[in-house]
Scaffold this motif. Structure first.
Motif, PDB file in Angstrom:
ATOM      1  N   ARG A  76       0.801  -1.220   0.000  1.00  0.00           N
ATOM      2  CA  ARG A  76       0.000   0.000   0.000  1.00  0.00           C
ATOM      3  C   ARG A  76       0.833   1.270   0.000  1.00  0.00           C
ATOM      4  O   ARG A  76       0.308   2.361  -0.197  1.00  0.00           O
ATOM      5  CB  ARG A  76      -0.852   0.042   1.266  1.00  0.00           C
ATOM      6  N   TYR A  77       2.128   1.146   0.275  1.00  0.00           N
ATOM      7  CA  TYR A  77       2.935   2.331   0.592  1.00  0.00           C
ATOM      8  C   TYR A  77       3.867   2.767  -0.540  1.00  0.00           C
ATOM      9  O   TYR A  77       4.184   3.941  -0.658  1.00  0.00           O
ATOM     10  CB  TYR A  77       3.786   2.054   1.848  1.00  0.00           C
ATOM     11  N   ASP A  78       4.360   1.817  -1.305  1.00  0.00           N
ATOM     12  CA  ASP A  78       5.324   2.097  -2.368  1.00  0.00           C
ATOM     13  C   ASP A  78       4.731   3.114  -3.336  1.00  0.00           C
ATOM     14  O   ASP A  78       3.774   2.801  -4.051  1.00  0.00           O
ATOM     15  CB  ASP A  78       5.671   0.778  -3.081  1.00  0.00           C
ATOM     16  N   PRO A 190      13.606   6.861  11.950  1.00  0.00           N
ATOM     17  CA  PRO A 190      12.402   6.910  11.106  1.00  0.00           C
ATOM     18  C   PRO A 190      12.649   7.465   9.701  1.00  0.00           C
ATOM     19  O   PRO A 190      11.930   7.129   8.762  1.00  0.00           O
ATOM     20  CB  PRO A 190      11.467   7.844  11.882  1.00  0.00           C
ATOM     21  N   VAL A 191      13.672   8.342   9.567  1.00  0.00           N
ATOM     22  CA  VAL A 191      13.811   9.111   8.313  1.00  0.00           C
ATOM     23  C   VAL A 191      15.228   9.018   7.741  1.00  0.00           C
ATOM     24  O   VAL A 191      16.211   9.068   8.490  1.00  0.00           O
ATOM     25  CB  VAL A 191      13.453  10.604   8.569  1.00  0.00           C
ATOM     26  N   ARG A 362      11.098   4.770   7.178  1.00  0.00           N
ATOM     27  CA  ARG A 362      11.439   3.390   7.565  1.00  0.00           C
ATOM     28  C   ARG A 362      10.407   2.363   7.075  1.00  0.00           C
ATOM     29  O   ARG A 362       9.206   2.569   7.201  1.00  0.00           O
ATOM     30  CB  ARG A 362      11.524   3.363   9.098  1.00  0.00           C
ATOM     31  N   SER A 363      10.903   1.268   6.536  1.00  0.00           N
ATOM     32  CA  SER A 363      10.062   0.147   6.103  1.00  0.00           C
ATOM     33  C   SER A 363      10.193  -0.983   7.130  1.00  0.00           C
ATOM     34  O   SER A 363      11.310  -1.386   7.461  1.00  0.00           O
ATOM     35  CB  SER A 363      10.542  -0.403   4.753  1.00  0.00           C
ATOM     36  N   SER A 376       4.857   2.713   9.697  1.00  0.00           N
ATOM     37  CA  SER A 376       3.934   3.205  10.726  1.00  0.00           C
ATOM     38  C   SER A 376       3.522   4.645  10.412  1.00  0.00           C
ATOM     39  O   SER A 376       4.255   5.380   9.737  1.00  0.00           O
ATOM     40  CB  SER A 376       4.589   3.144  12.105  1.00  0.00           C
ATOM     41  N   VAL A 377       2.369   5.032  10.923  1.00  0.00           N
ATOM     42  CA  VAL A 377       1.896   6.410  10.741  1.00  0.00           C
ATOM     43  C   VAL A 377       2.919   7.378  11.338  1.00  0.00           C
ATOM     44  O   VAL A 377       3.224   8.415  10.748  1.00  0.00           O
ATOM     45  CB  VAL A 377       0.503   6.586  11.384  1.00  0.00           C
TER      46      VAL A 377
END
Ligand SMILES: [Zn+2]
Length: 396
Positions: A76-78, A190-191, A362-363, A376-377
């Motif tokens: 859903r994210y790519d 996270p980034v 982050r994946s 994650s959100v």
């Protein structure tokens, strides 16, 4: 999750190839979102959706976005997260600060994955750079043999007009994307601020020997291409391993002819996909592979040929933009690191026409191109905050 309803696959996946009804519905949803916040919305000649807040000063545009086509099946994210990130960032900026001084645009690009048309080679972003030849739409075919021109016509686009998608009025392009690998997770961050995008090259290697009976032909008199292929395959993989990160080499496809258990094959063909983001190290990696392949073929008395099926130069991100993104993260206390991209992205193409950079988030488990993909959100928000601050700095 709302966008992922279009082409939903299983519990957590999507199946949304370019120009499919699911893709059209998803693009329409993005158009609706953009219209809902007062953007001017249009579709370009290849079907990428653009939303625009015209700046009071005019001039060249500052663009953010990504793609919403997917692998089949994909996650859903790519891509999708980058379109949503641009939307959320621009909506927030306009809510908090009013219309921008510089023009801000969001773009939802078409056919990044090449999951429907393997040779489309970044169709949406390449169209923006003006590097799709007028005859290309009739020559790029899908896995089932239909041309991309057919696919375009099915969704109401005119394939003779691809050149009209070209833009020469873009200043910056910032793409937020999931990392698709494990580095941020391993680092506990996270980034990632992307320093450059790796330069992949794919060889289609053919090793030819002599087909013989698997029982009657003594080992010491064989010219066995399978034995040569096996040595080459383990050799190139070990070469990348020894060079260390971020060098990667993959053999993902192999074909033996004949493909019979009681025969030495006549010919074995396979792919060697090798990538490195640094131009010099990349050349070293390829040279080592080629030397190794020749040495093994000669020693084993095998004929060796290869064809380079694709070859993309590595793309360094714009250093000033990278510095701006780092500062945006630092100012907000968002933990981050510099990171190379091992995957290819639309940003590679966009770098031909705009100063370009990328933000990774982050994946989970470093997974991508699978319904298991997850971010994650909280991590998505951290990336969007970096993007928003950078766009604010550039556009206000
Ligand atoms: Zn992607």
């Amino acid at each position: 999750m709302t966008l992922a309803q279009h082409g939903a696959y299983g519990e957590t996946g999507v199946w949304r190839p370019a120009y499919s009804p699911e893709w059209v519905a998803a693009q329409e949803m993005v158009e609706g979102w953009c219209r809902g916040i007062g953007m001017d919305v249009r579709q370009d000649a290849v079907g990428s959706v653009w939303g625009k807040f015209a700046g009071s000063e005019g001039g060249k545009s500052i663009v953010s976005g990504s793609h919403i086509d997917s692998q089949c099946p994909g996650g859903r994210y790519d891509g999708a997260l980058g379109v949503i990130a641009a939307y959320v960032a621009m909506r927030t900026l306009v809510e908090q600060h009013g219309l921008p001084r510089r023009t801000l645009e969001i773009v939802s690009l078409c056919e990044e994955e090449s999951s429907r048309y393997p040779a489309s080679n970044y169709w949406g972003s390449r169209a923006i750079t003006g590097r799709i030849a007028p005859e290309d739409p009739e020559h790029v075919v899908s896995l089932d043999g239909a041309t991309i021109a057919d696919g375009m016509r099915e969704v109401g686009l005119d394939p003779t007009r691809v050149l009209e998608a070209k833009r020469d009025d873009l200043d910056y392009f910032i793409e937020l994307h999931i990392e698709q690998g494990p580095l941020l997770e391993q680092a506990g961050l996270p980034v990632g601020i992307v320093t450059g995008i790796t330069g992949p090259r794919e060889y289609w290697v053919t090793v030819t020997g002599r087909s013989d009976h698997a029982g009657a032909r003594p080992m010491d008199t064989r010219r066995d291409p399978m034995a040569g292929a096996a040595e080459i395959i383990s050799g190139v993989i070990n070469t990348a391993h020894r060079m260390g990160r971020p060098a990667v080499t993959t053999v993902g496809r192999i074909a033996a002819d004949p493909n019979l258990s009681p025969a030495v094959p006549e010919q074995v063909a396979f792919t060697v996909d090798a990538r490195h983001p640094d131009p010099e190290q990349r050349a070293v990696l390829f040279a080592r592979h080629e030397t190794l392949m020749r040495e093994i073929a000669t020693r084993r008395d095998l004929d060796l040929t290869w064809e380079i099926t694709w070859d993309h130069d590595p793309q360094r991100c714009d250093p000033e933009l990278v510095a701006l993104l780092e500062k945006s993260a630092k100012n907000q206390g968002i933990p981050h690191m510099l990171i190379p991209s091992g995957a290819g992205h639309d940003a590679q193409q966009m770098a031909q026409v705009a100063r370009t950079a990328m933000i990774f988030v982050r994946s989970k488990d470093g997974r991508s191109h699978t319904p298991a993909e997850f971010t994650s959100v909280e991590d998505a928000v951290a990336g969007i905050e970096v993007l928003t601050a950078a766009l604010h700095r550039l556009a206000y």
